[in-house]
Design a protein around this motif. Structure first.
Motif: not given
Length: 146
Positions: A86-112
């Protein structure tokens, strides 16, 4: 229980007044990741804290969850309106690893994640480093008079 653990394990002398200020802002909302009403219930105390403390709708979500849960949690944060930009606020996300199993799953999760949060609002940290990060945030928030 949290009080006792903080008192026992804090790195600096425990001060009851500081604990009371911190505890006054703590809220617990029970729910499952795939439960729409749980995220609606989460929005209620956040709205109250926004109003009481002048947060202005700015939220940082700390996701220390299994990689398979990222899609449903990100979608729930978006669908509930908690992470919608929204124009007047921010939302951020902190993601704690492990994020995925391999490059493909990391790319898929990153897209999500990026379907809900823009890349500049995503912070990835190692789970071991997360503890000190949270402690530093608390120190900055409650010990810094500015």
């Amino acid at each position: 229980m949290i009080h006792d653990d903080v008192k026992q394990y804090c790195r600096t002398p425990f001060r009851q007044a500081i604990w009371e200020r911190l505890a006054d802002g703590l809220r617990f909302v029970r729910g499952e990741f795939d439960n729409d009403t749980a995220f609606a219930r989460l929005a209620e105390p956040l709205d109250k804290l926004d109003a009481e403390r002048g947060i202005g709708g700015n939220h940082a979500f700390y996701l220390a969850i299994p990689p398979k849960s990222f899609p449903v949690v990100c979608e729930q944060l978006h669908a509930s309106g908690l992470a919608r930009p929204q124009e007047d606020r921010w939302s951020r996300v902190v993601i704690e690893k492990p994020f995925s199993q391999d490059l493909k799953s990391a790319c898929d999760l990153n897209h999500v994640v990026n379907s809900v949060f823009p890349e500049e609002a995503v912070f990835r940290i190692d789970h071991y480093l997360g503890k000190e990060t949270v402690q530093n945030i608390l120190a900055l928030r409650f010990a810094n008079q500015l």
